[in-house]
Scaffold this motif. Structure first.
Motif, PDB file in Angstrom:
ATOM      1  N   ILE A   1       0.838  -1.209   0.000  1.00  0.00           N
ATOM      2  CA  ILE A   1       0.000   0.000   0.000  1.00  0.00           C
ATOM      3  C   ILE A   1       0.869   1.254   0.000  1.00  0.00           C
ATOM      4  O   ILE A   1       0.584   2.228  -0.714  1.00  0.00           O
ATOM      5  N   ILE A  46       2.269   1.931  -3.451  1.00  0.00           N
ATOM      6  CA  ILE A  46       1.291   2.424  -4.431  1.00  0.00           C
ATOM      7  C   ILE A  46       0.818   3.840  -4.095  1.00  0.00           C
ATOM      8  O   ILE A  46       0.786   4.731  -4.954  1.00  0.00           O
ATOM      9  N   LEU A  47       0.455   4.089  -2.839  1.00  0.00           N
ATOM     10  CA  LEU A  47      -0.161   5.367  -2.470  1.00  0.00           C
ATOM     11  C   LEU A  47       0.846   6.419  -2.020  1.00  0.00           C
ATOM     12  O   LEU A  47       0.638   7.613  -2.247  1.00  0.00           O
ATOM     13  N   PHE A  48       1.931   5.987  -1.362  1.00  0.00           N
ATOM     14  CA  PHE A  48       2.895   6.956  -0.828  1.00  0.00           C
ATOM     15  C   PHE A  48       4.320   6.542  -1.196  1.00  0.00           C
ATOM     16  O   PHE A  48       5.168   6.330  -0.304  1.00  0.00           O
ATOM     17  N   ARG A  63       0.758   7.366   9.720  1.00  0.00           N
ATOM     18  CA  ARG A  63       0.395   6.612   8.516  1.00  0.00           C
ATOM     19  C   ARG A  63       0.616   5.120   8.745  1.00  0.00           C
ATOM     20  O   ARG A  63      -0.213   4.281   8.367  1.00  0.00           O
TER      21      ARG A  63
END
Length: 474
Positions: A362, A365-367, A376
């Protein structure tokens, strides 16, 4: 290490010098003063060799171990041994392909290998497969907690039936276990810290193995007449013959075809390989391959002994869930109750290890360019655990969903992705497309497609005919 030689990773393959240069240049570049520069800001390679073995072994070890005795009853001892050895060697070879690809480009993240091989779509595909597979694995572990923990508590309290108290309600128990045990472990910064819990988890499974061996010499065959259910099961398998207690060396029946997918799923650990590699102290490809080989060999030994002694105890009467078979013989057996509790502890402590690669996927992909941040880090862990809890609570039976996920994600992670990443990432100047290593990798990926089609076919046949599936996956 024999596995290391058998999977083709030997010093005469002509690339050790290139790999060593790649690792020095890509993984551990040095600036002035001899300071090491790492590729990931959240992990710096502080985990010892032994702890890395514990973590990877724990990642390999799954609930599927409970179904291996049943698999042996449908193949015979010799055929099972051949298949188990075959899958173990392929798993070690698959890890070799991953580490070789990582060594060429200096990347220690599965998703980044996908990005290097196929760009953004490859990165997204790898992240999605890891996420789906590991969520399925986490859910299967918590389903065991949901179904088994109330029975264990009930037995220790001397209750013969569930009287409805809240502490005998599986849905409440998985929330308590998730909040009290899984979440604190899942929010640790480094996977290496879980080496201690992984070691304890493996100790619980060793206790399970010792108990299986011990019970082999304490449960007679054929079973005493007082065990009505198990005696009737045994009669069904004898078909009027006297050879029920004779172990079969080779057996082929309608359930035999499930054995290869079950064994393949039992060795899935590939999403955890590169994160463990990242955290390994004094990391080199050879050192990490040794970690992988020892872990695979240890699990091969545990799987074989568990399957063998479980099968030799019950022969054709063994059920798809081994502990349930023991409970059928004597529901209040104190040793079996302790074993069930040990298995519960083991699967519970495995959940945080499986969660780490999902969070990493994750993050990739996102950060992708964000530095480590505690908020986070913790929020992603809480969300993932909440999603898995909701799945386990509100979906009454997701066996077929897990089967569908396992039939697609496990072959992808073990066979297909490592093979095609290797072909795409290793430069043709080092290995031409028609070189022996790349042809082997292509055949390896093709074998994964065959496994996937075969597994999906079995699931579809089960859906159409309504037959029960033979056992759980990893």
């Amino acid at each position: 290490m024999e596995l290391q030689k058998m999977n083709g990773h030997s010093r005469d393959d002509g690339f050790d010098g290139l790999e060593s240069m790649a690792e020095r240049d890509e993984f551990l570049p040095h600036k002035g003063g001899g300071r090491k520069e790492t590729h990931f800001t959240d992990f710096e390679g502080k985990t010892s060799f032994g702890m890395s073995i514990f973590n990877l072994s724990n990642a390999i070890m799954g609930s599927g171990i409970l179904g291996l005795a049943f698999a042996m009853s449908n193949t015979g001892i010799i055929l099972f041994l051949i298949l188990l050895l075959f899958i173990a060697i392929l798993s070690a070879y698959s890890i070799h392909l991953l580490l070789r690809s990582a060594g060429v480009v200096g990347i220690r993240a599965y998703e980044q290998l996908g990005n290097r091989a196929f760009g953004g779509p490859g990165k997204l595909l790898a992240a999605c497969i890891i996420t789906v597979h590991n969520i399925g694995a986490m859910s299967s572990y918590l389903f065991i907690v949901k179904s088994e923990l109330p029975l264990v508590i009930q037995a220790f309290l001397g209750k013969y039936e569930n009287t409805g108290e809240w502490f005998l309600e599986g849905n409440y128990l998985i929330i308590i276990v998730s909040a009290a045990i899984i979440l604190p472990l899942a929010v640790m910064k480094q996977l290496g810290y879980l080496g201690y819990t992984s070691g304890f988890s493996l100790s619980c499974m060793v206790f399970f193995l010792i108990s299986v061996i011990y019970k082999k010499f304490n449960i007679p065959c054929p079973l005493p007449a007082k065990h009505v259910n198990m005696t009737e099961i045994a009669k069904d398998f004898t078909n009027g013959t006297d050879d029920f207690c004779e172990p079969k060396m080779f057996t082929i029946n309608s359930q035999t075809a499930y054995t290869i997918p079950i064994l393949a799923f039992a060795f899935v650990c590939h999403p955890e390989v590169l994160p463990i590699y990242t955290e390994l102290r004094n990391a080199t490809k050879k050192r990490m391959q040794t970690v992988a080989n020892i872990s695979v060999l240890a699990m091969f030994t545990m799987y074989l002994l568990t399957a063998l002694f479980g099968y030799l105890t019950f022969h054709g009467a063994v059920e798809s869930e081994l502990l349930h078979t023991y409970s059928q013989v004597d529901p209040l057996d104190t040793l079996i109750l302790c074993v069930r509790l040990a298995v519960l502890v083991a699967v519970t402590l495995t959940v945080p290890v499986v969660l780490f690669p999902i969070r990493r996927a994750i993050m990739q992909i996102l950060f992708p360019d964000k530095p480590f941040h505690w908020v986070r880090h913790i929020c992603i862990a809480i969300c993932l655990i909440a999603i898995v809890n909701l799945l386990v609570i509100f979906v009454p039976s997701i066996r077929d969903i897990f089967g569908l996920i396992g039939a697609t994600s496990a072959p992808s992670l073990i066979f297909i992705l490592p093979g095609i990443f290797y072909i795409r990432i290793v430069p043709e100047e080092q290995e031409p497309l028609l070189s022996r290593p790349k042809i082997q990798a292509a055949c390896f990926a093709a074998l994964g497609f065959i496994f996937m089609v075969m597994s999906l076919s079995f699931i579809v046949i089960d859906w159409v005919t309504g037959e029960a599936r033979s056992g759980s996956g990893h």
